[in-house]
Design a protein around this motif. Sequence first.
Motif, PDB file in Angstrom:
ATOM      1  N   ILE A  12       0.855  -1.195   0.000  1.00 43.12           N
ATOM      2  CA  ILE A  12       0.000   0.000   0.000  1.00 43.12           C
ATOM      3  C   ILE A  12       0.890   1.243   0.000  1.00 43.12           C
ATOM      4  N   GLY A  13       0.537   2.210  -0.841  1.00 44.06           N
ATOM      5  CA  GLY A  13       1.288   3.456  -0.887  1.00 44.06           C
ATOM      6  C   GLY A  13       2.539   3.408  -1.732  1.00 44.06           C
ATOM      7  N   LYS A  60      -2.312   4.533  -3.679  1.00 47.31           N
ATOM      8  CA  LYS A  60      -1.454   5.444  -2.921  1.00 47.31           C
ATOM      9  C   LYS A  60      -2.028   6.854  -2.967  1.00 47.31           C
ATOM     10  N   PRO A  61      -1.570   7.728  -2.083  1.00 44.90           N
ATOM     11  CA  PRO A  61      -2.103   9.098  -2.038  1.00 44.90           C
ATOM     12  C   PRO A  61      -2.021   9.835  -3.364  1.00 44.90           C
ATOM     13  N   PHE A  99      -6.105  10.336   1.625  1.00 42.40           N
ATOM     14  CA  PHE A  99      -5.939   8.890   1.561  1.00 42.40           C
ATOM     15  C   PHE A  99      -5.906   8.327   2.981  1.00 42.40           C
ATOM     16  N   PRO A 100      -6.526   7.155   3.220  1.00 48.49           N
ATOM     17  CA  PRO A 100      -6.507   6.583   4.577  1.00 48.49           C
ATOM     18  C   PRO A 100      -5.085   6.455   5.132  1.00 48.49           C
ATOM     19  N   ARG A 101      -4.932   6.748   6.398  1.00 48.00           N
ATOM     20  CA  ARG A 101      -3.615   6.776   7.033  1.00 48.00           C
ATOM     21  C   ARG A 101      -3.216   5.346   7.428  1.00 48.00           C
ATOM     22  N   ALA A 137       5.667  13.714  -2.961  1.00 52.81           N
ATOM     23  CA  ALA A 137       5.839  14.207  -1.594  1.00 52.81           C
ATOM     24  C   ALA A 137       4.822  13.598  -0.632  1.00 52.81           C
ATOM     25  N   ASN A 138       3.552  13.546  -1.015  1.00 51.01           N
ATOM     26  CA  ASN A 138       2.543  12.972  -0.125  1.00 51.01           C
ATOM     27  C   ASN A 138       2.770  11.478   0.074  1.00 51.01           C
TER      28      ASN A 138
END
Length: 354
Positions: A111-112, A118-119, A127-129, A267-268
């Motif tokens: 994930i991510g 991903k964000p 996006f869910p943390r 960056a995110n």
Amino acid sequence: MRKILASLALLLTSAAAAHAQTIDDAVEGDAILKDFAFATGEKLPELKIHYTTLGTPRRDAAGDVTNAVMILHGTGGTGKQFFQPQFADELFGPGQPLDTGKYYIILPDNIGHGGSSKPSDGLRMKFPRYDYNDMVGAQHRMLTEKLGVKKLKLILGTSMGCMHAFVWGETRPGFAEKLAPFACLPVEIAGQNRMWRTLAIDAIKADPQWNGGDYTAPPVAGLRTAASLLLIAGANPYALQAQYPTREAAEKYKDEAFARAYGRGDANDMIYQLDSSRTYNPWPDLEKIEVPVLWINSADDFINPPAYGITEKAAARMNRARFILIPASPETKGHSTHTWAKFWKDDVARLMAE
């Protein structure tokens, strides 16, 4: 001499051909996980986990896969990082420890990361943390729902993947017959480890261009600081001193290494990747891990220094754990020793032969 050189050239050509064939035979896919619930209570109607596989699944009379191995990447990586020659050429060929003619190798993008949700896909900071438990949960659903894998011969994890291996051992005991966590500690991310991660996050967020995650151009100042911290965190100080013993040489290498590292990620995405370790802490439940564990760290690892005294205590609490510390030398690769298989492939071979 000519015969020796010709034989060496033939050997190198054969190795290159085997590497190319392994890559050419890779199969990519996506597991679309419906109604994925995160530990925070957040949900996504669909979560995509991208993966790459090598080799062929073998099945028993019940149709269950019997030869699956999952290899887990580190923070900011992808499953395809394991195609690099220093990893693939040492492990995946005929007769090697994870021979793709024998094992079904599964390389997820977590994930991510990579081709998975991903964000930067659009939700940005909405996006869910996610955390490591979410990532392991998604790996489990990918295996069982998409690939039909109910048991693994081995989980080999590097860096973040190393920590995931400890989470797997505690939360789903026995799903993997063996664990090989490389380059991590089974304790809460605290002290220096948490500090450098949050320093990188803070640098991005402090850049006015970040704009709460809704930037129209990359927050370059923040990303430069984050890339600088990552460069130092992954370095081998012994090798750097030996190979770049003058100011001029050190600064030239620094500029070249920074150019390779800077600007590779969103960056995110980086904020989420670095922060996802925040809830990790397998320390209280290490006794739950009863399968054979080959745990390897390197003495030149900035992120996981050997002098903490943690490894000795932790290994003693796992009934079948073997801990190895690779001595620091100008040839080791700092934290990244985990992906240079020449340092530990014989140990993996012994683990798989048990």
